[in-house]
Design a protein around this motif. Structure first.
Motif, PDB file in Angstrom:
ATOM      1  N   SER A 114      14.097  14.207 -11.552  1.00 56.09           N
ATOM      2  CA  SER A 114      12.961  13.371 -11.153  1.00 56.09           C
ATOM      3  C   SER A 114      13.228  11.883 -11.349  1.00 56.09           C
ATOM      4  N   ASP A 115      14.220  11.546 -12.194  1.00 50.94           N
ATOM      5  CA  ASP A 115      14.536  10.142 -12.463  1.00 50.94           C
ATOM      6  C   ASP A 115      15.793   9.663 -11.746  1.00 50.94           C
ATOM      7  N   GLU A 116      16.410  10.543 -10.969  1.00 52.65           N
ATOM      8  CA  GLU A 116      17.600  10.131 -10.231  1.00 52.65           C
ATOM      9  C   GLU A 116      17.217   9.136  -9.134  1.00 52.65           C
ATOM     10  N   LEU A 117      18.071   8.170  -8.895  1.00 50.37           N
ATOM     11  CA  LEU A 117      17.781   7.136  -7.897  1.00 50.37           C
ATOM     12  C   LEU A 117      17.537   7.747  -6.519  1.00 50.37           C
ATOM     13  N   GLU A 118      18.254   8.800  -6.198  1.00 51.80           N
ATOM     14  CA  GLU A 118      18.067   9.462  -4.904  1.00 51.80           C
ATOM     15  C   GLU A 118      16.654  10.028  -4.784  1.00 51.80           C
ATOM     16  N   THR A 119      16.157  10.614  -5.875  1.00 47.30           N
ATOM     17  CA  THR A 119      14.803  11.174  -5.871  1.00 47.30           C
ATOM     18  C   THR A 119      13.750  10.078  -5.757  1.00 47.30           C
ATOM     19  N   LEU A 120      14.035   8.934  -6.335  1.00 46.44           N
ATOM     20  CA  LEU A 120      13.088   7.817  -6.342  1.00 46.44           C
ATOM     21  C   LEU A 120      13.131   6.999  -5.055  1.00 46.44           C
ATOM     22  N   SER A 121      14.026   7.368  -4.140  1.00 45.36           N
ATOM     23  CA  SER A 121      14.234   6.571  -2.931  1.00 45.36           C
ATOM     24  C   SER A 121      13.237   6.910  -1.833  1.00 45.36           C
ATOM     25  N   LEU A 122      12.875   5.883  -1.097  1.00 45.40           N
ATOM     26  CA  LEU A 122      11.961   6.022   0.035  1.00 45.40           C
ATOM     27  C   LEU A 122      12.413   5.061   1.125  1.00 45.40           C
ATOM     28  N   ILE A 123      12.536   5.563   2.342  1.00 38.63           N
ATOM     29  CA  ILE A 123      12.948   4.713   3.459  1.00 38.63           C
ATOM     30  C   ILE A 123      11.859   3.681   3.737  1.00 38.63           C
ATOM     31  N   SER A 124      12.256   2.453   4.032  1.00 43.79           N
ATOM     32  CA  SER A 124      11.288   1.375   4.256  1.00 43.79           C
ATOM     33  C   SER A 124      10.283   1.728   5.346  1.00 43.79           C
ATOM     34  N   LYS A 125      10.731   2.429   6.368  1.00 43.22           N
ATOM     35  CA  LYS A 125       9.828   2.824   7.454  1.00 43.22           C
ATOM     36  C   LYS A 125       8.709   3.715   6.931  1.00 43.22           C
ATOM     37  N   ALA A 126       9.024   4.558   5.933  1.00 43.31           N
ATOM     38  CA  ALA A 126       8.010   5.441   5.360  1.00 43.31           C
ATOM     39  C   ALA A 126       6.961   4.644   4.594  1.00 43.31           C
ATOM     40  N   VAL A 127       7.393   3.571   3.930  1.00 44.70           N
ATOM     41  CA  VAL A 127       6.447   2.707   3.219  1.00 44.70           C
ATOM     42  C   VAL A 127       5.490   2.057   4.214  1.00 44.70           C
ATOM     43  N   LEU A 128       6.047   1.553   5.308  1.00 46.46           N
ATOM     44  CA  LEU A 128       5.222   0.892   6.320  1.00 46.46           C
ATOM     45  C   LEU A 128       4.261   1.883   6.976  1.00 46.46           C
ATOM     46  N   SER A 129       4.721   3.097   7.221  1.00 47.97           N
ATOM     47  CA  SER A 129       3.851   4.127   7.797  1.00 47.97           C
ATOM     48  C   SER A 129       2.710   4.454   6.844  1.00 47.97           C
ATOM     49  N   TYR A 130       3.022   4.509   5.559  1.00 48.38           N
ATOM     50  CA  TYR A 130       1.995   4.790   4.553  1.00 48.38           C
ATOM     51  C   TYR A 130       0.966   3.668   4.514  1.00 48.38           C
ATOM     52  N   LEU A 131       1.448   2.429   4.575  1.00 48.15           N
ATOM     53  CA  LEU A 131       0.551   1.275   4.558  1.00 48.15           C
ATOM     54  C   LEU A 131      -0.424   1.308   5.722  1.00 48.15           C
ATOM     55  N   GLN A 132       0.067   1.655   6.893  1.00 46.02           N
ATOM     56  CA  GLN A 132      -0.757   1.646   8.097  1.00 46.02           C
ATOM     57  C   GLN A 132      -1.469   2.974   8.333  1.00 46.02           C
TER      58      GLN A 132
END
Length: 299
Positions: free
Chosen positions: A62-80
């Motif tokens: 759960s603390d691995e960087l890969e697990t903590l990663s999120l594509i920027s497009k997914a952040v923008l989709s979440y915002l909108q």
């Protein structure tokens, strides 16, 4: 210091790191800190192409960087709150940390989401940011003959949605232009802006012979970004979009009497005009909650 969220590009290349104190740091900053042993559970790997931050062996999944990663497009989709928007454990944890950081007492604004209601923002913070643009809002509304309070309400909604991610977006900046990204205080997409220029509704620089673009590639989006990031142009494009919607739908319905529909359509993908549009939950909130705030705040 721990990393709680990593934003990457579509190729999973790290762009931004967020710590458990909600500090947003660049790749270079993260590498420098990890190299000094200041980021828990990480180490540096050096290659001919540069230095890279990696997760230590034995760190929980759960603390691995890969697990903590999120594509920027997914952040923008979440915002909108788009149809493709998804949450992840890392994003949920980040928002929990953000909520815990807020000053007690409120009052708060809670932007509705079609799938879930996940965060709130301090009203006083949104008001402070919003009032920086009051004169531009009135000017834009007058230029395009739209309701200044509806324009203001839409901008309140956009500011509130962006607020928990403001530092992340500031760090990403033009790194996210390789898609139809929403940009600026009014969150106008490059596609929308270019189409409005083509329609002759608003051109941020009539002396710029490159505008509008016949088609949008990464270079064209990067070029438009420089205009959209400016508050005046962002808000004027927003007002122009409102005018476009009113004009496009007038054969079927007078949207001047349906502001909740304008608020609904503003943040949605294209919908063909028809005679019986229905407001979204977001559009209804803009009218019921943010429109009164805009009337109260704008003088």
């Amino acid at each position: 210091m721990k990393i709680v969220l990593v934003i990457t590009d579509s190729r999973r290349k790290n762009l931004v790191f967020v710590t458990d104190t909600l500090k947003t740091i660049s790749v270079d900053e993260a590498v420098a800190l990890a190299d000094k042993g200041k980021i828990e559970g990480t180490h540096i790997v050096r290659k001919a192409t540069g230095a890279y931050i990696r997760t230590n062996p034995g760190v929980p999944k759960s603390d691995e960087l890969e697990t903590l990663s999120l594509i920027s497009k997914a952040v923008l989709s979440y915002l909108q709150d788009s149809e493709t928007a998804v949450s992840t454990p890392a994003l949920t944890n980040y928002l929990k940390l953000y909520l815990a950081s807020l000053t007690e007492g409120g009052p708060f604004i809670e932007p509705v989401k079609e799938k879930e209601k996940t965060y709130k923002v301090l009203t006083v913070v949104i008001k402070e940011k919003f009032l920086q643009y009051d004169s531009i809002i009135f000017s834009g509304a007058e230029k395009f003959n739209v309701d200044p309070y509806l324009l203001g309400a839409i901008i309140i909604d956009e500011i509130a949605r962006m607020q928990p991610f403001e530092n992340i977006l500031d760090k990403l900046q033009a790194k996210i232009i390789g898609m139809n990204t929403s940009i600026g205080i009014a969150q106008v997409t490059t596609e929308t802006a270019n189409n409005l220029i083509k329609e002759g509704l608003y051109n941020p620089n009539k002396n710029d012979s490159k505008l509008p673009f016949q088609s949008l590639d990464n270079r064209a989006r990067a070029y438009l970004y420089q205009y959209l990031i400016q508050p005046k142009h962002s808000i004027f494009f927003a007002a122009a979009r409102m005018r476009f919607l009113i004009d496009e739908w007038k054969e079927f319905i007078d949207l001047n009497h349906k502001p909740e529909i304008i608020a609904t359509l503003y943040g949605r993908k294209y919908k063909a005009p028809h005679s019986e549009p229905k407001p979204s939950e977001r559009g209804s909130q803009i009218m019921k909650e943010f429109y009164p705030l805009a009337k109260k705040w704008l003088k």
